[in-house]
Design a protein around this motif. Structure first.
Motif, PDB file in Angstrom:
ATOM      1  N   GLY A  19       0.879  -0.895  -0.027  1.00  0.00           N
ATOM      2  CA  GLY A  19      -0.104   0.046   0.055  1.00  0.00           C
ATOM      3  C   GLY A  19       0.846   1.384   0.108  1.00  0.00           C
ATOM      4  O   GLY A  19       0.157   2.425  -0.122  1.00  0.00           O
ATOM      5  N   THR A  20       2.196   1.051   0.100  1.00  0.00           N
ATOM      6  CA  THR A  20       2.897   2.279  -0.027  1.00  0.00           C
ATOM      7  C   THR A  20       4.064   1.861  -0.991  1.00  0.00           C
ATOM      8  O   THR A  20       4.340   0.895  -1.294  1.00  0.00           O
ATOM      9  CB  THR A  20       3.581   2.500   1.345  1.00  0.00           C
ATOM     10  N   GLY A  21       4.958   2.985  -1.302  1.00  0.00           N
ATOM     11  CA  GLY A  21       5.940   2.666  -2.168  1.00  0.00           C
ATOM     12  C   GLY A  21       6.894   4.025  -2.180  1.00  0.00           C
ATOM     13  O   GLY A  21       6.728   5.144  -1.590  1.00  0.00           O
ATOM     14  N   THR A  22       8.241   3.857  -2.597  1.00  0.00           N
ATOM     15  CA  THR A  22       9.140   4.961  -2.526  1.00  0.00           C
ATOM     16  C   THR A  22       9.388   5.489  -4.165  1.00  0.00           C
ATOM     17  O   THR A  22      10.420   6.395  -4.017  1.00  0.00           O
ATOM     18  CB  THR A  22      10.543   4.407  -1.935  1.00  0.00           C
ATOM     19  N   SER A  41      10.009  13.245  -4.802  1.00  0.00           N
ATOM     20  CA  SER A  41      10.277  11.708  -5.242  1.00  0.00           C
ATOM     21  C   SER A  41       9.249  10.804  -4.525  1.00  0.00           C
ATOM     22  O   SER A  41       8.614  11.176  -3.464  1.00  0.00           O
ATOM     23  CB  SER A  41      11.623  11.116  -4.724  1.00  0.00           C
ATOM     24  N   ALA A  42       8.839   9.727  -4.947  1.00  0.00           N
ATOM     25  CA  ALA A  42       8.092   8.785  -4.462  1.00  0.00           C
ATOM     26  C   ALA A  42       6.662   9.281  -4.551  1.00  0.00           C
ATOM     27  O   ALA A  42       6.325  10.132  -5.114  1.00  0.00           O
ATOM     28  CB  ALA A  42       8.151   8.500  -2.889  1.00  0.00           C
ATOM     29  N   SER A  43       5.765   8.641  -3.874  1.00  0.00           N
ATOM     30  CA  SER A  43       4.217   9.084  -3.585  1.00  0.00           C
ATOM     31  C   SER A  43       3.394   9.036  -4.934  1.00  0.00           C
ATOM     32  O   SER A  43       3.820  10.166  -5.796  1.00  0.00           O
ATOM     33  CB  SER A  43       4.103  10.436  -2.940  1.00  0.00           C
ATOM     34  N   CYS A  44       2.699   8.108  -5.277  1.00  0.00           N
ATOM     35  CA  CYS A  44       1.996   8.239  -6.583  1.00  0.00           C
ATOM     36  C   CYS A  44       0.970   9.364  -6.404  1.00  0.00           C
ATOM     37  O   CYS A  44       0.564   9.756  -5.351  1.00  0.00           O
ATOM     38  CB  CYS A  44       1.217   6.898  -6.397  1.00  0.00           C
ATOM     39  N   GLY A  45       0.981   9.876  -7.598  1.00  0.00           N
ATOM     40  CA  GLY A  45       0.104  11.095  -7.803  1.00  0.00           C
ATOM     41  C   GLY A  45      -0.423  11.241  -9.242  1.00  0.00           C
ATOM     42  O   GLY A  45      -0.979   9.994  -9.710  1.00  0.00           O
TER      43      GLY A  45
END
Length: 752
Positions: A263-266, A283-287
Motif C-alpha cells: 500500500g506504500t512505495g518509494t 520523489s516517491a508518492s504516486c500522484g
C-alpha cells in the motif's frame, strides 16, 4: 528420548535419523547432538515443529509400520561402556484439512465501469481472515447484486475446481448507478462473510457510468517500457454496446497511479514520460500527471508506462470537459502487477567453508536495469525466496548431493541477508534463488537467480572422528599394529561427509593425506606409519584392519619405556587442515605397553619330555613384570627353532624332538619338547622366531628355517650379541645331563 550412560563423558549420539518404510533416510538430517549422555535418566528433544528432518513425508509414510527413528550411540575411549535408552517418543505435528473456506472474496481491477461493457470479477476462496493463504478444496456457488438491472453475461454461478483457489466471471451494470455485490450461496459454506477487493478498495460497491475510460496495462517486469492503453467509450444511443467517445482527436487527460499491494512505495510510476507524483513531492508518492492523448478512429489512445519498483499498482485516467465538452466527466481505472526481473547473489563467503556450519550471503530482488526493488517482500502477504543447491564438484559415481538447510528470511528494502545457511557435504556448489510462491502476486511472474557454478566453497569437513580397536584387549604393545583404525570425515552435525573421497569414484578428490600424532606429546615415541594417503578415504571413511601391516602402530624410541596412555589425533597433513580436535569424543584413548617374550632353560632326564617356561612381560616403568592382562599372543610350533644338538662330551649329536605349545594364561605358557629320538643324552638350543622371515634373530650361531610368528614387538635384548633390542628369545634344553653334587650353590641367577 530418555537415555543415560554407564559413565560420565563417555557415551554420545552417533547418528539419529528418520526411517521411512524401514529404510534409514541417510540423505536427510542427522539429529545427533554434541552432548555426552548423563549418568542418570534424562530427556532430550531432537528438532521439533516445523522440522521434517530434511525428509519428504506423507500421511502414508507416517502410518507405515516401518516409520520411526533410528538411533546409534557412540563412545569415546577404548574401554567398554554401556548406553541405556528407556523411552523414545515421536511427536507428529500436522494440519487438518479444512472442511470449507474461511470466506470468499470478490476481486476486480477497478470498482468502476461503464454501462456498455462488462467487467471481469474474480471469486477467490480464502483459507484465513487476511486471505494470505488460499483454500483449494473446491467451492461452488453464486453471486448476487443489489441492483436489479445487473447482468451476469456468463451466469451468476461459479465453480472453483479442487486444487484451484479462484475462478473468473463477467458482470455488468447496464444503467448509470451503483450496485453492492455479494455471495448468494456457496458449498461448502464459508465460515465467515464474503469480502471484496475492487480496485484496491475493500468496499463491495461497483459503480457504472454512461461514458468512461477502459484502461489496459499488462503485468510486466519492473523497469521495462510498457504501454498503457486508454479507450474512451460511451453507451450507444441505439444499443447497449459501446461506441467511441473520442474519435480522431486529442484530449488532455489526467493520468494517475496508486500503490495497491504493497500500500506504500518509494518510487514513482512514469506515465507518458513524466513521473506521476503527489504535488510538491520531489520523489516517491504516486500522484497524477496531465498528458495529451491522441485518440484514433476507434477511440483508443496509448501512452508509455514504466515503474522501477514492484507490486500491484493502480492506474487511472480522468477527464473533465470544457467548451464543447462542458459537463462531460469521464474516468476509468485498472491494475497491473509489476514483478522483479531476477534475484542477485552478493557478499558470497570467501575461501573454504565448513560442512554443516552456517554461512551468510546477500540476496537482492532486482529490476530489469539491475537496481534493487525496495517494495519486494513488503506485500500484504509477503513474497519470499526459496533456495536450492546444485553440487558442482566433486562429480563421479561416488559423489552425493548432500542436504542444504537454512532459509532466506524476510526482505527489507528489497534485500535479504540470510546467515544460517549450511551444506552437509564437501565440495563446491551453486545456489538458485526462486520465488517461493511461483507466481508474483498471482500474476505469473516467477523470477529466479543463480550464483556462478562453484561460486560457494570449497566446503571441507568439520572434524575427523578416529575410532580404534586395541590389538591386545584393553591395550596394545609398542610396535604392534592396532586391530582396526577408522578415520571418518564428519560435518558439524557429526554425520559422515561422503564427498571427502580419494578414490576414482570422485573427481576431483577432496580428501587429503592425514597425519597421526599424540594429542599431548609424551616424547616417548611416534606413530608408524605417521601418515595415510588420501586414497585411503572412500565415501568419507578411511580404515585399516589387521593383518594389514600398514594399519597403525605406536613405537617407543626406547624399549624400556612406558606404560603410556595417549589420545590419538588425526589431522590433514597440510597447514590449518581438518583435525579430530574439533569434534567431541573423536580422539580415542590408547594404552601402549612395551612387551617382550622370554623362554627359560631347563634340564630333564633322558627319554622324557621337557617343558620350558615361556613368559610374556611388560615394562612397568622400572622393571619387567609378568603381562597378566595379555589376551592376544598366540605362538605356534612352526615358529620354534631347534639347533646346536651336542652330546654329553660336547660332540655334535643327531636326534629329533617333537614340539608342542600351550596357550598363554596370565602371561605364562609352556613349550614342551618331546623325548629325544633316539634316546640320547645331551643338550640343544631353542629359539622363538618372532619375526616375519624364515630365520630367527636369536644370539645363536645356527638359525634353522622356521615360520616367523610375526610378533617383532615381543623381541628384546637377549644375549651378548643383542645390542639393538631386536633379538629373539632363546634357551638351552638338556636331556640326562645332571650337575655334579660337588658343585653346591646357595644361589644361582642366569642372565640372557
Amino acid at each position: 528420548m530418555e537415555r543415560s550412560a554407564s559413565d560420565s563423558n563417555t557415551i554420545f549420539d552417533g547418528e539419529i535419523r528418520l526411517a521411512k518404510a524401514g529404510v534409514i533416510q541417510t540423505s536427510g538430517s542427522n539429529g545427533a547432538s554434541n552432548f555426552y549422555w548423563p549418568t542418570s535418566d534424562g530427556w532430550i528433544v531432537y528438532y521439533g515443529p516445523p522440522s521434517a528432518w530434511g525428509v519428504s513425508l506423507t500421511v502414508a509414510d507416517i502410518n507405515h509400520s516401518g516409520f520411526g527413528a533410528v538411533i546409534a550411540a557412540d563412545k569415546s575411549g577404548g574401554g567398554p561402556e554401556t548406553a541405556y535408552i528407556d523411552q523414545v517418543a515421536t511427536e507428529i505435528c500436522y494440519d487438518t484439512a479444512p472442511t470449507g473456506p474461511h470466506h470468499l472474496q470478490i476481486e476486480a481491477s477497478s470498482n468502476t465501469g461503464v454501462t456498455c461493457a462488462p467487467a471481469t470479477f474474480t471469486v477467490r476462496a480464502c483459507a484465513d481472515a487476511a486471505c494470505t493463504t488460499y483454500y483449494t478444496g473446491g467451492v461452488s456457488g453464486s453471486l448476487a447484486s443489489s441492483n436489479g438491472a445487473w447482468l451476469w453475461p456468463t451466469g451468476a454461478s461459479f465453480s472453483i475446481a479442487a486444487g484451484s483457489s479462484s475462478v473468473t466471471l463477467q458482470g455488468q451494470l447496464p444503467v448509470v448507478g451503483s450496485s453492492t455485490l455479494s455471495v448468494a450461496s456457496s458449498s461448502p459454506s464459508a465460515t465467515s462473510a464474503a469480502t471484496c477487493l475492487l480496485g484496491g478498495s475493500t468496499s463491495c460497491v461497483f459503480s457504472a457510468s454512461a461514458a468512461g475510460f477502459l484502461l489496459s496495462a499488462p503485468h510486466h517486469v519492473s523497469d521495462t517500457a510498457q504501454t498503457l492503453t486508454v479507450a474512451a467509450v460511451k453507451q450507444s444511443d441505439n444499443s447497449p454496446s459501446c461506441t467511441p467517445a473520442f474519435v480522431n482527436t486529442s484530449k488532455t487527460v489526467t493520468l494517475g497511479c496508486s500503490y495497491v499491494n504493497p500500500g506504500t512505495g518509494t518510487l514513482p510510476v512514469t506515465l507518458g514520460g513524466a513521473a506521476s507524483r503527489v504535488a510538491g513531492a520531489s520523489s516517491a508518492s504516486c500522484g497524477s500527471v496531465s498528458r495529451s492523448l491522441a485518440f484514433n478512429a476507434s477511440g483508443q489512445a496509448s501512452t508509455s508506462l514504466r515503474y522501477a519498483d514492484v507490486g500491484r499498482i493502480g492506474l487511472s485516467a480522468s477527464y473533465t470537459g470544457s467548451g464543447a465538452d462542458a459537463g462531460l466527466v469521464m474516468s476509468g481505472s485498472t491494475e497491473a502487477v509489476v514483478a522483479p526481473q531476477d534475484f542477485e547473489f552478493s557478499n558470497l563467503p570467501a575461501g573454504s567453508l565448513t560442512a554443516g556450519v552456517g554461512f551468510g550471503l546477500r540476496i537482492s530482488a532486482r529490476n530489469a536495469s539491475g537496481a534493487v526493488v525496495p517494495n519486494f517482500g513488503q506485500e500484504l502477504t509477503a513474497e519470499g525466496v526459496s533456495l536450492s543447491h546444485t553440487r558442482i564438484s566433486p562429480t563421479g559415481t561416488g559423489a552425493v548431493n548432500g542436504a542444504f538447510s537454512g532459509t532466506v528470511g524476510s526482505f527489507s528494502a528489497g534485500v535479504a541477508n540470510p546467515t544460517g545457511l549450511a551444506w552437509s557435504e564437501v565440495g563446491t556448489l551453486a545456489l538458485t534463488a526462486q520465488l517461493t510462491s511461483g507466481s508474483y502476486l498471482g500474476a505469473g511472474g516467477n523470477p529466479s537467480g543463480n550464483t556462478a557454478a562453484g561460486a560457494i566453497g570449497p566446503f571441507r569437513p568439520h572434524h575427523f572422528r578416529v575410532q580404534v580397536t586395541p590389538a591386545c584387549g584393553a591395550y596394545s604393545y609398542a610396535g604392534q599394529p592396532l586391530q582396526t583404525v577408522t578415520v571418518t570425515a564428519r560435518n558439524a552435525q557429526n554425520a559422515a561427509t561422503q564427498n571427502y573421497d580419494g578414490s576414482s569414484n570422485t573427481s576431483p578428490n577432496f580428501a587429503q593425506a592425514i597425519r597421526f600424532s599424540e594429542v599431548s606429546a609424551s616424547g616417548l615415541g611416534s606413530f608408524s606409519p605417521s601418515t595415510w594417503a588420501a586414497s585411503r578415504f572412500v565415501a568419507g571413511v578411511a580404515t585399516a584392519s589387521r593383518p594389514l601391516a600398514t594399519t597403525l602402530q605406536y613405537d617407543f624410541s626406547a624399549k624400556e619405556s612406558g606404560p603410556l596412555t595417549l589420545a590419538l589425533r588425526a589431522a590433514e597433513d597440510i597447514s590449518g587442515g581438518v583435525s579430530s580436535s574439533a569434534g567431541t569424543g573423536t580422539e580415542p584413548s590408547l594404552q601402549i605397553q612395551s612387551g617382550r617374550m622370554r623362554i627359560e632353560s631347563r634340564i630333564g632326564s633322558a627319554g622324557s619330555s621337557l617343558g620350558l617356561p615361556l613368559r610374556l612381560e611388560t615394562w612397568s616403568g622400572s622393571s619387567w613384570v609378568l603381562a597378566t592382562a595379555d589376551s592376544c599372543t598366540v605362538l605356534a610350533a612352526p615358529s620354534v627353532a631347534l639347533s646346536g644338538r651336542v652330546n654329553g662330551k660336547g660332540d655334535t649329536a643327531v636326534w629329533t624332538n617333537s614340539v608342542s605349545l600351550g596357550s598363554f594364561v596370565a602371561g605364562r605358557a609352556t613349550l614342551t619338547l618331546g623325548a629325544t629320538n633316539p634316546k640320547s643324552v645331551g643338550s640343544m638350543a631353542v629359539a622363538i622366531n618372532l619375526g616375519e622371515t624364515s630365520a630367527d634373530s636369536a644370539c645363536l650361531s645356527v638359525h634353522p628355517s622356521t615360520t616367523g610368528a610375526k610378533m617383532p614387538w615381543l623381541r628384546s635384548r637377549f644375549g651378548s650379541c643383542a645390542s639393538a633390542w631386536a633379538s629373539d628369545p632363546s634357551a638351552r634344553a638338556s636331556f640326562g645331563l645332571i650337575n655334579a653334587e660337588s658343585q653346591k650353590r646357595i644361589h644361582e641367577r642366569q642372565l640372557y
